[in-house]
Design a protein around this motif. Structure first.
Motif, PDB file in Angstrom:
ATOM      1  N   THR A 276      -0.925  -3.031  12.283  1.00 14.22           N
ATOM      2  CA  THR A 276      -2.269  -2.653  12.752  1.00 14.22           C
ATOM      3  C   THR A 276      -3.294  -2.828  11.637  1.00 14.22           C
ATOM      4  OG1 THR A 276      -1.255  -0.474  12.706  1.00 14.22           O
ATOM      5  CG2 THR A 276      -2.411  -1.077  14.706  1.00 14.22           C
ATOM      6  N   ASN A 277      -2.901  -2.472  10.424  1.00 11.84           N
ATOM      7  CA  ASN A 277      -3.851  -2.618   9.323  1.00 11.84           C
ATOM      8  C   ASN A 277      -3.981  -4.064   8.874  1.00 11.84           C
ATOM      9  OD1 ASN A 277      -4.925   0.120   8.439  1.00 11.84           O
ATOM     10  ND2 ASN A 277      -2.764   0.502   8.749  1.00 11.84           N
TER      11      ASN A 277
ATOM     12  N   ARG B 133       3.563  -0.185  13.617  1.00  4.19           N
ATOM     13  CA  ARG B 133       2.490   0.800  13.771  1.00  4.19           C
ATOM     14  C   ARG B 133       1.640   0.896  12.503  1.00  4.19           C
ATOM     15  NH1 ARG B 133      -1.292   2.618  14.153  1.00  4.19           N
ATOM     16  NH2 ARG B 133      -2.101   4.633  14.829  1.00  4.19           N
ATOM     17  N   HIS B 134       2.294   0.912  11.350  1.00  2.00           N
ATOM     18  CA  HIS B 134       1.537   1.141  10.123  1.00  2.00           C
ATOM     19  C   HIS B 134       1.047  -0.143   9.481  1.00  2.00           C
ATOM     20  CE1 HIS B 134       2.119   5.515   9.635  1.00  2.00           C
ATOM     21  NE2 HIS B 134       3.150   5.285  10.421  1.00  2.00           N
TER      22      HIS B 134
ATOM     23  N   GLN C 213       0.829  -1.198   0.000  1.00  2.14           N
ATOM     24  CA  GLN C 213       0.000   0.000   0.000  1.00  2.14           C
ATOM     25  C   GLN C 213       0.865   1.251   0.000  1.00  2.14           C
ATOM     26  OE1 GLN C 213      -3.575   0.229   0.220  1.00  2.14           O
ATOM     27  NE2 GLN C 213      -3.334  -1.854  -0.504  1.00  2.14           N
ATOM     28  N   ASP C 214       0.290   2.320  -0.543  1.00  8.55           N
ATOM     29  CA  ASP C 214       1.028   3.568  -0.623  1.00  8.55           C
ATOM     30  C   ASP C 214       1.344   4.171   0.740  1.00  8.55           C
ATOM     31  OD1 ASP C 214       1.659   3.879  -3.216  1.00  8.55           O
ATOM     32  OD2 ASP C 214       0.029   5.230  -3.734  1.00  8.55           O
ATOM     33  N   TYR C 215       0.508   3.887   1.761  1.00 12.86           N
ATOM     34  CA  TYR C 215       0.822   4.527   3.037  1.00 12.86           C
ATOM     35  C   TYR C 215       2.069   3.936   3.673  1.00 12.86           C
ATOM     36  CZ  TYR C 215      -2.064   0.758   5.024  1.00 12.86           C
ATOM     37  OH  TYR C 215      -2.604  -0.455   5.347  1.00 12.86           O
TER      38      TYR C 215
ATOM     39  N   ILE D 211      -9.143  -1.042  16.025  1.00 17.20           N
ATOM     40  CA  ILE D 211      -8.082  -0.915  15.023  1.00 17.20           C
ATOM     41  C   ILE D 211      -8.616  -0.529  13.660  1.00 17.20           C
ATOM     42  CG2 ILE D 211      -6.528  -2.510  16.202  1.00 17.20           C
ATOM     43  CD1 ILE D 211      -7.285  -4.604  14.123  1.00 17.20           C
TER      44      ILE D 211
ATOM     45  N   PRO E 153     -11.127   2.121  12.182  1.00 18.04           N
ATOM     46  CA  PRO E 153     -12.079   3.207  12.432  1.00 18.04           C
ATOM     47  C   PRO E 153     -13.315   3.119  11.540  1.00 18.04           C
ATOM     48  CG  PRO E 153      -9.861   4.047  12.090  1.00 18.04           C
ATOM     49  CD  PRO E 153      -9.821   2.595  11.773  1.00 18.04           C
ATOM     50  N   LYS E 154     -13.165   2.501  10.373  1.00 18.01           N
ATOM     51  CA  LYS E 154     -14.303   2.426   9.450  1.00 18.01           C
ATOM     52  C   LYS E 154     -15.424   1.566  10.025  1.00 18.01           C
ATOM     53  CE  LYS E 154     -11.399   2.476   5.557  1.00 18.01           C
ATOM     54  NZ  LYS E 154     -10.967   1.775   4.357  1.00 18.01           N
TER      55      LYS E 154
ATOM     56  N   ARG F 127       8.781   1.053  13.312  1.00 19.26           N
ATOM     57  CA  ARG F 127       7.535   1.808  13.392  1.00 19.26           C
ATOM     58  C   ARG F 127       6.678   1.564  12.134  1.00 19.26           C
ATOM     59  NH1 ARG F 127       5.229   5.629  16.470  1.00 19.26           N
ATOM     60  NH2 ARG F 127       3.783   6.992  15.388  1.00 19.26           N
TER      61      ARG F 127
ATOM     62  N   SER G 293      -5.099   5.412  -0.725  1.00 23.65           N
ATOM     63  CA  SER G 293      -4.249   4.372  -0.152  1.00 23.65           C
ATOM     64  C   SER G 293      -2.993   4.943   0.493  1.00 23.65           C
ATOM     65  CB  SER G 293      -3.882   3.329  -1.211  1.00 23.65           C
ATOM     66  OG  SER G 293      -2.848   3.805  -2.022  1.00 23.65           O
ATOM     67  N   SER G 294      -2.740   6.241   0.326  1.00 19.27           N
ATOM     68  CA  SER G 294      -1.492   6.758   0.892  1.00 19.27           C
ATOM     69  C   SER G 294      -1.647   7.254   2.328  1.00 19.27           C
ATOM     70  CB  SER G 294      -0.903   7.858   0.005  1.00 19.27           C
ATOM     71  OG  SER G 294      -1.727   8.996   0.024  1.00 19.27           O
TER      72      SER G 294
ATOM     73  N   ASN H 176      -2.833   6.198   6.192  1.00 23.10           N
ATOM     74  CA  ASN H 176      -3.124   5.037   7.036  1.00 23.10           C
ATOM     75  C   ASN H 176      -4.515   5.186   7.653  1.00 23.10           C
ATOM     76  OD1 ASN H 176      -3.249   3.087   9.012  1.00 23.10           O
ATOM     77  ND2 ASN H 176      -1.102   3.298   9.572  1.00 23.10           N
TER      78      ASN H 176
END
Lengths: 314, 337
Positions: A233-234, A229-230, A210-212, A307, A309-310, A225, B104-105, B107
């Motif tokens: 969790t997802n 963290r990123h 993913q881009d994040y 974890i 929010p949606k 991290r 997607s960028s 989180n």
């Protein structure tokens, strides 16, 4: 979140009611008679009628159910047909044993599963990944009772690191408690850890693309991290969704593994109750199990909302 | 603007290894070959090209996400290419990025406050309250407000999400922001808002942009210079207006012709005038010679033999095409492919 918890607890009431009706009717449909089991072959007709009356079995089934229900809502699940102990007492006495086993094996399953899944996902197609995949296949294929016996043979009989059988309550000695639950928990948790590892790996591989993640790395965040963290969790969002199912499986598996390690938990109690057609005991056990499963599902739903929010009601 | 380059990319190569099923062997794929680029402080360089041209590879290499396999990337006093992907924090904090897809960028499990302040948390000693104050400032810079801090990305539109990503990239007051197709995932009305926002912040904060896009017309508006990439090579580079109004390389011309004209008559004339390019396998990377020769209407025999060097173009910049060579070698363009 509070609304969700209250909703679930309210939904538990009709569920428990339906389950109790079902267990009650199923046990009444059985062809054999618990009274026969109690008085034995040598019993006379007189003794038979007496025992039957004492247990209340001469009354119609719906009346018996209502009487039972009336006491159950007050927390009294009745008395065992056989040794006249209170069902609530017996279940509560065994509950910590089975819970120890389930919780410990869930911890083992989650820790091993998540660690193996993350390690495999970080380097797809590496030897770590291949080893984890192979291990997961093995772990899921091996029956827990067989694995338990192997563990006993190696670590209890040969190496003498752990006791082969039995259970020490946590309140008595935390160290001995840990020693007594570790082997059965490994036997029980292995197949779940394999299932969780597979889930974590595939979720993690997807998330890492993913881009994040790219954004987090580009911002210069430390590797740990970014991963924990990123990414994790997802990645845990789909994993938590199946976790409640895995814990339910563990609860069921605990009943079998208890036999292998001669642990007096709910499983041993349940098997005895089924054999003897101890209806009040069976009834109590089933209700406690249902409540446990619902509690586990509620807990995982709460974590899911935290974890993701949606998934939160806005 | 000073004349000392902020970022100077020289002979950059980026290669990927395609691992085979068993994990050894495999082929090497050249994503970027011998790229040269210069960005001065506060300047915007637009990098355009079709997908697969290697422009995102350049972005990833500058950001330290992908190691360079050759050449150098000078940023201030350091060579980023030599550090592979292990940039010290001081360098990391001076180069930030905004990516293409704001869905997607960001989180999804973090609040806007956490997203915007995360670079501050990692790279500065600011405490929570200071970070929060800075986050409010940053949100104002991108036309969002304090009330958005506690929300999650899924509660925002695409344009708003991209504003959040920009706010996060601005947090550390970087010298350079790599914008990798920052608006191509947004709808057209939002695209202009984001482009204008980027333009205004650049003027205020003196940030340089490496703006990657496939739409030359859009890049032209905010770029000082434009570089055009084709199959791993930078084929043309020069001042924005010159490249846009007087493209020198046949590929740049083709890119500009791909932008539809508003006047149907003009569009028809252009279509009639456009030579039908030989439809050959464009994905095959030419090992020698010009990478564009398969599709080029002006290809000559020499194009297949040598990679054309970068010739200076009238009006500024360079283009790698033999059409610009002082001596044409006695060939007529378009006769051989």
């Amino acid at each position: 979140m509070l609304k969700l918890i209250v909703q679930r607890l309210l939904a538990l009431v009709p569920l428990l009611f339906i389950v109790s009706v079902l267990t009650f009717s199923f046990t009444s449909l059985l062809p054999s008679d618990p009274v026969d089991l109690i008085i034995g072959d040598a019993g006379t007709q007189e003794q038979y009628e007496m025992v039957r009356h004492r247990l209340g079995l001469d009354e119609p089934v719906h009346l018996r159910y209502l009487q039972w229900l009336g006491r159950a809502v007050q927390g009294d699940l009745g008395t065992s047909f056989f040794n006249s102990v209170s069902v609530t007492g017996a279940v509560m006495q065994r509950l910590p044993v089975t819970l120890s086993l389930t919780v410990m094996s869930a911890i083992i399953a989650i820790v091993i599963g998540v660690a193996a899944g993350v390690a495999a996902a970080l380097r797809p197609r590496s030897w770590i990944d291949r080893f984890a995949t192979l291990g997961a296949t093995f772990g899921q294929a091996v029956p827990n009772f067989w694995f338990g016996l192997i563990l006993v043979a190696i670590f209890a009989v040969n190496l003498r690191w752990f006791p082969a059988t039995g259970f020490t309550p946590l309140t008595q000695s935390p160290w001995e408690w840990l020693r007594s639950v570790i082997l059965p928990s490994i036997a029980l948790g292995t197949s779940s850890s394999a299932a969780i590892a597979r889930q974590v790996r595939s979720a993690m591989v997807g998330v890492l693309q993913q881009d994040y993640i790219r954004a987090a790395r580009a911002q210069g965040l430390p590797f740990r991290r970014v991963i924990f963290r990123h990414a994790l969790t997802n990645a845990m969002v789909p994993v938590v969704a199946v976790l409640s199912f895995q814990i339910t499986v563990l609860l069921g598996g605990a009943l079998i593994v208890e036999q292998v390690f001669a642990i007096n938990g709910l499983g041993t109690l349940a098997i005895g109750a089924v054999r003897q057609q101890d209806i009040p005991m069976l009834q109590g056990l089933v209700l406690v199990m249902v409540a446990l499963v619902v509690a586990v599902q509620l807990a995982t739903d709460v974590i899911y909302g935290l974890i993701n929010p949606k998934a939160r009601p806005s | 603007m000073t004349d000392k380059p902020l970022l100077e990319i020289t002979d950059l190569d980026v290669t990927y290894r395609d691992r085979s099923l068993l994990g050894f062997g495999g082929r090497t794929f050249h994503a970027v070959k011998g790229a040269n680029l210069v960005i001065r402080a506060g300047e915007t360089l637009g990098l355009v090209g079709e997908s697969g041209s290697g422009k995102s590879s350049i972005a990833n290499t500058v950001l330290g996400l992908v190691p360079a396999s050759g050449g150098s990337i000078r940023f201030g006093d350091v060579d980023l290419a030599a550090m592979k992907t292990r940039y010290p924090p001081a360098v990391r904090s001076r180069i930030q990025a905004v990516f293409q897809d704001p869905y997607s960028s960001l989180n999804a499990s973090m609040t806007v406050e956490a997203i915007v302040t995360e670079p501050l948390r990692v790279h500065t000693a600011m405490n929570r309250a200071e970070r929060r104050d800075r986050a409010v400032e940053l949100l104002k810079l991108v036309s969002l407000s304090e009330e958005h801090l506690t929300r999650h990305p899924h509660q925002f539109s695409g344009g708003q999400r991209q504003r959040i990503a920009i706010a996060s990239a601005l947090a550390l007051q970087p010298k350079l922001i790599v914008l990798d197709e920052p608006v191509s995932a947004l709808d057209v009305s939002t695209q202009n808002q984001i482009i204008n926002l980027l333009y205004e912040r650049r003027e205020e904060l003196g940030i340089a942009y490496l703006l990657i896009a496939h739409d030359l017309a859009l890049v032209h508006h905010i770029s000082d210079r434009i570089a055009v990439m084709y199959l791993g090579h930078i084929v043309e580079e020069g001042p924005s207006d010159r490249v846009y109004r007087a493209p020198a390389h046949p590929y740049t011309k083709a890119l500009l012709d791909a932008v539809p004209l508003l006047d149907p008559a003009a569009q028809r004339r252009r279509r009639a005038a456009r030579k039908i390019a030989p439809a050959q396998d464009a994905t095959r990377v030419a090992e020698t010679g010009c990478p564009y020769r398969n599709r080029c209407p002006s290809a000559m025999a020499r194009c297949a033999q040598h990679m054309p060097p970068a010739y200076p173009v009238e009006g500024g910049g360079t283009a790698s095409c033999f059409l610009l060579a002082p001596d044409t070698g006695g060939e007529t363009p378009g006769e051989a492919a």
